[in-house]
Scaffold this motif. Sequence first.
Motif, PDB file in Angstrom:
ATOM      1  N   SER A  14       1.331   0.840  -2.833  1.00 45.66           N
ATOM      2  CA  SER A  14       0.742  -0.481  -2.641  1.00 45.66           C
ATOM      3  C   SER A  14       0.699  -1.192  -3.986  1.00 45.66           C
ATOM      4  O   SER A  14       0.659  -0.536  -5.045  1.00 45.66           O
ATOM      5  N   LEU A 168      -2.277   4.785  -1.781  1.00 46.24           N
ATOM      6  CA  LEU A 168      -2.537   3.377  -1.519  1.00 46.24           C
ATOM      7  C   LEU A 168      -3.590   2.792  -2.454  1.00 46.24           C
ATOM      8  O   LEU A 168      -3.905   1.607  -2.369  1.00 46.24           O
ATOM      9  N   ALA A 186       0.561  -1.906   2.362  1.00 41.84           N
ATOM     10  CA  ALA A 186       1.556  -0.847   2.196  1.00 41.84           C
ATOM     11  C   ALA A 186       2.900  -1.504   1.880  1.00 41.84           C
ATOM     12  O   ALA A 186       3.439  -2.254   2.694  1.00 41.84           O
ATOM     13  N   ALA A 213       2.832   4.139   7.605  1.00 41.91           N
ATOM     14  CA  ALA A 213       3.269   2.750   7.500  1.00 41.91           C
ATOM     15  C   ALA A 213       4.664   2.614   8.101  1.00 41.91           C
ATOM     16  O   ALA A 213       5.586   3.335   7.700  1.00 41.91           O
TER      17      ALA A 213
END
Length: 230
Positions: A14, A168, A186, A213
């Motif tokens: 991320s 993340l 994501a 994701a």
Amino acid sequence: MAYPSQLGFQDAASPLMEELLHFHDHALMILLLISTFVLYIIVAMVSTKLTNSFILDSQEIEIIWTILPAMILILIALPSLRILYLMDEINDPHLTIKAMGHQWYWSYEYTDYEDLGFDSYMIPTQDLAPGQFRLLEADHRMVIPVESPTRVLVSAEDVLHSWAVPSLGVKMDAVPGRLNQVAFVASRPGVFYGQCSEICGANHSFMPIVVEAVPLTHFENWSSLMLEDA
């Protein structure tokens, strides 16, 4: 996913985790320079017999070693404050999920849908399929679309828990009677693992978090199948 003998963090999944990695490298480089300088001073003080009266009592040096650490602290504090504000920012989330901590599992509720929710239990070791990770795999994954701002509302039903996914850059306490929120995006498809990061009881290490994701079209197909099964 971390691997054996890994020295650094997991690969960022991320933009927020990328910022955290950059700040980590920035602070670590400052720490390395300070440590090297202090080690050099110690070696020089021990190995030389020369003294200088201007160095032993110098107002200029005292001013320097007061101002310089203050400037170094500012160089660390300003990026840190910037990231703290970025972590608290909630930018028009496309999807909201409520994560509720229980003893000893997580339950997820997709609040944008009417009846989309499920419990996520750890898969016992004897039931693992080849390639699955022990103590990290869950029977139901939290599925999210890629490149879509996602907000997770975190709470607990019994004791303190903590919803954390290192890849993340997400870690939020789950407090009974309180609703905390955290947001992330994501940046690539994948399966990202986490665990309850609060010592919430004897089996707190058996509360895995699995976030998958996927592209938006796959997410829509998954949500349709889940609603049909419900």
